[in-house]
Design a protein around this motif. Structure first.
Motif, PDB file in Angstrom:
ATOM      1  N   ASN A  19       0.845  -1.191   0.000  1.00  8.28           N
ATOM      2  CA  ASN A  19       0.000   0.000   0.000  1.00  8.28           C
ATOM      3  C   ASN A  19       0.884   1.245   0.000  1.00  8.28           C
ATOM      4  OD1 ASN A  19      -0.258   1.400   2.991  1.00  8.28           O
ATOM      5  ND2 ASN A  19       0.188  -0.799   3.179  1.00  8.28           N
ATOM      6  N   THR A  20       0.513   2.222  -0.823  1.00  9.49           N
ATOM      7  CA  THR A  20       1.380   3.386  -1.020  1.00  9.49           C
ATOM      8  C   THR A  20       1.327   4.377   0.140  1.00  9.49           C
ATOM      9  OG1 THR A  20      -0.338   4.563  -2.272  1.00  9.49           O
ATOM     10  CG2 THR A  20       1.213   3.204  -3.536  1.00  9.49           C
ATOM     11  N   GLY A  58      -2.365  -2.178  -7.000  1.00  8.66           N
ATOM     12  CA  GLY A  58      -1.161  -1.419  -6.685  1.00  8.66           C
ATOM     13  C   GLY A  58      -1.161  -0.839  -5.284  1.00  8.66           C
ATOM     14  N   SER A  60      -2.662   1.777  -4.229  1.00  5.84           N
ATOM     15  CA  SER A  60      -2.542   3.233  -4.245  1.00  5.84           C
ATOM     16  C   SER A  60      -3.826   3.941  -3.832  1.00  5.84           C
ATOM     17  CB  SER A  60      -2.136   3.706  -5.647  1.00  5.84           C
ATOM     18  OG  SER A  60      -3.106   3.303  -6.595  1.00  5.84           O
ATOM     19  N   ASN A  61      -4.863   3.188  -3.575  1.00  3.60           N
ATOM     20  CA  ASN A  61      -6.150   3.817  -3.259  1.00  3.60           C
ATOM     21  C   ASN A  61      -6.802   3.159  -2.044  1.00  3.60           C
ATOM     22  OD1 ASN A  61      -8.057   5.840  -4.003  1.00  3.60           O
ATOM     23  ND2 ASN A  61      -9.421   4.233  -4.740  1.00  3.60           N
ATOM     24  N   ASN A  99       0.853  -2.316 -14.428  1.00  2.28           N
ATOM     25  CA  ASN A  99       0.888  -0.952 -13.931  1.00  2.28           C
ATOM     26  C   ASN A  99       0.176  -0.022 -14.915  1.00  2.28           C
ATOM     27  OD1 ASN A  99       2.494   1.838 -14.140  1.00  2.28           O
ATOM     28  ND2 ASN A  99       2.642   1.132 -12.025  1.00  2.28           N
ATOM     29  N   PRO A 122      -1.613   6.605 -10.338  1.00  3.93           N
ATOM     30  CA  PRO A 122      -1.041   5.397  -9.724  1.00  3.93           C
ATOM     31  C   PRO A 122      -2.021   4.229  -9.743  1.00  3.93           C
ATOM     32  CG  PRO A 122      -1.733   6.946  -8.037  1.00  3.93           C
ATOM     33  CD  PRO A 122      -1.904   7.648  -9.347  1.00  3.93           C
ATOM     34  N   GLY A 123      -1.468   3.037  -9.577  1.00  5.22           N
ATOM     35  CA  GLY A 123      -2.323   1.862  -9.479  1.00  5.22           C
ATOM     36  C   GLY A 123      -2.193   0.940 -10.669  1.00  5.22           C
ATOM     37  N   PRO A 236       5.080   8.468  -3.688  1.00  3.23           N
ATOM     38  CA  PRO A 236       4.829   7.586  -2.537  1.00  3.23           C
ATOM     39  C   PRO A 236       6.054   6.792  -2.098  1.00  3.23           C
ATOM     40  CG  PRO A 236       3.722   6.774  -4.513  1.00  3.23           C
ATOM     41  CD  PRO A 236       4.223   8.137  -4.828  1.00  3.23           C
ATOM     42  N   ALA A 242      -1.803   8.264  -0.672  1.00  5.88           N
ATOM     43  CA  ALA A 242      -2.710   7.534  -1.558  1.00  5.88           C
ATOM     44  C   ALA A 242      -3.321   8.474  -2.591  1.00  5.88           C
ATOM     45  CB  ALA A 242      -3.809   6.857  -0.749  1.00  5.88           C
ATOM     46  N   GLY A 243      -2.563   9.522  -2.952  1.00  8.28           N
ATOM     47  CA  GLY A 243      -3.083  10.495  -3.899  1.00  8.28           C
ATOM     48  C   GLY A 243      -4.229  11.295  -3.288  1.00  8.28           C
TER      49      GLY A 243
END
Length: 345
Positions: A19-20, A58, A60-61, A99, A122-123, A236, A242-243
């Motif tokens: 996790n970012t 990814g 990222s969220n 990606n 991202p993700g 990250p 997480a953006g």
């Protein structure tokens, strides 16, 4: 060869690398999925029955607010394949574990347009239709054809066409009725060999002017958006995030007019239905949160919409900060911010 559930999965896995936001949380069971056969084997094993299952790409969220006492499946299915082609278009089938940004650049290198405005989001590809990712005037729904997904309950694979997916602003049926039910394994995009560029956003137009570009290519647009995003959002790998943590709220015209009475320069973007989209970052900044540090967490100094982990923050700390931000924005503007990040607890 053992047929035990433990032979198919890992146990007690730290999810920090997945996790970012760089949150340490432990999964009782974990597996990286590289193909649908492996996925079926795990889902059909009696050891998975009764377990809560969480799908990640990814990372990222997502925000792991606590340890996860179930099974985490990390979708890592790779591959890109042209499955159809005409003089004008190409249909590209992409593994859900690819990606997203690398896929955008792959398409640009091939001269295929339609997703250049979605550069550096991202993700993974599998998460893109779930979120209906969008940026700089373009949404995934515009190039999406269909996806292949596995029903987590029926263990069956089926195809989901665009019309079925109920795409909306940062939304789809996979965040609503089918949330946690369908595991995306493949995504098909319809891309253009002679793309029409979307330069509607002022920041793109001003960058083109500054760079002296009068006849831009899809690569030019992608490069500009990469530079813009890098100037606003932290990497990250160096600062956990997480953006955009919250969605941009959409309010009725009366609510927006009331805001402008006190804040004449309040930004707002009219929608087709007569409502107005207000940047969540602006609301949060006006509420005094931009760049604020709270313990091990805080908001990014250049973009208040981004919650960051300065190192060692727990999921609960970040969740508390998010709650505090929501409360202050609601107190000040009467607007309820909705997290864009998936909170897992």
């Amino acid at each position: 060869m053992s047929n035990s559930f433990e032979s198919l999965v890992e146990t007690d896995v730290n999810l920090k690398p997945f996790n970012t936001l760089n949150i340490s949380a432990r999964a009782r069971y974990f597996a990286s999925i590289e193909n649908t056969d492996q996925l079926k084997k795990i889902l059909n094993h009696p050891g998975s029955f009764g377990l809560s299952i969480r799908i990640i790409g990814g990372g990222s969220n997502i925000l792991f607010a606590d340890d996860y006492d179930g099974l985490v499946l990390h979708i890592d299915i790779k591959g890109r394949e042209v499955i159809d082609e005409t003089e004008e278009h190409v249909w590209l089938k992409v593994g859900a574990g690819e990606n997203w940004h690398q896929t955008v650049r792959y398409c640009i290198d091939k001269g295929w347009g339609g997703i250049e405005n979605l550069s550096l989001i991202p993700g993974t590809v599998g998460a893109a239709p779930i979120q209906n990712i969008g940026a700089y005037g373009v949404e995934l729904a515009e190039v999406f054809e269909w996806l292949e997904g596995m029903d987590i309950e029926g263990r069956a694979t089926r195809r989901y066409e665009r019309e079925f997916c109920e795409f909306g602003y940062r939304d789809s049926i996979f965040k609503g009725e089918l949330k946690g039910i369908v595991i995306v394994t493949q995504v098909v995009l319809k891309l253009s060999k002679d793309p029409e560029l979307n330069t509607s956003y002022g920041s793109i137009q001003s960058e083109l002017k500054d760079r002296g570009i009068t006849d831009p290519t899809i690569e030019d647009i992608s490069d500009i958006i990469i530079d813009i995003r890098n100037s606003k959002l932290p990497d990250p790998n160096t600062l956990g995030n997480a953006g955009s943590f919250f969605k941009n709220p959409i309010v009725d015209e009366a609510r927006y007019q009331k805001i402008t009475e006190q804040y004449p320069d309040a930004p707002g973007y009219p929608m087709e239905d007569g409502k107005v989209k207000v940047p969540a970052g602006w609301l949060i900044e006006e509420a005094g949160w931009k760049g604020k540090v709270v313990g091990n967490t805080g908001t990014y100094k250049q973009q208040a919409l981004v919650i960051v982990n300065h190192g060692g923050a727990t999921g609960d700390e970040i969740l508390q900060l998010a709650d505090d931000i929501q409360q202050s924005v609601e107190d000040l503007f009467g607007i309820a911010l909705v997290p864009e990040v998936n909170i897992i607890n």
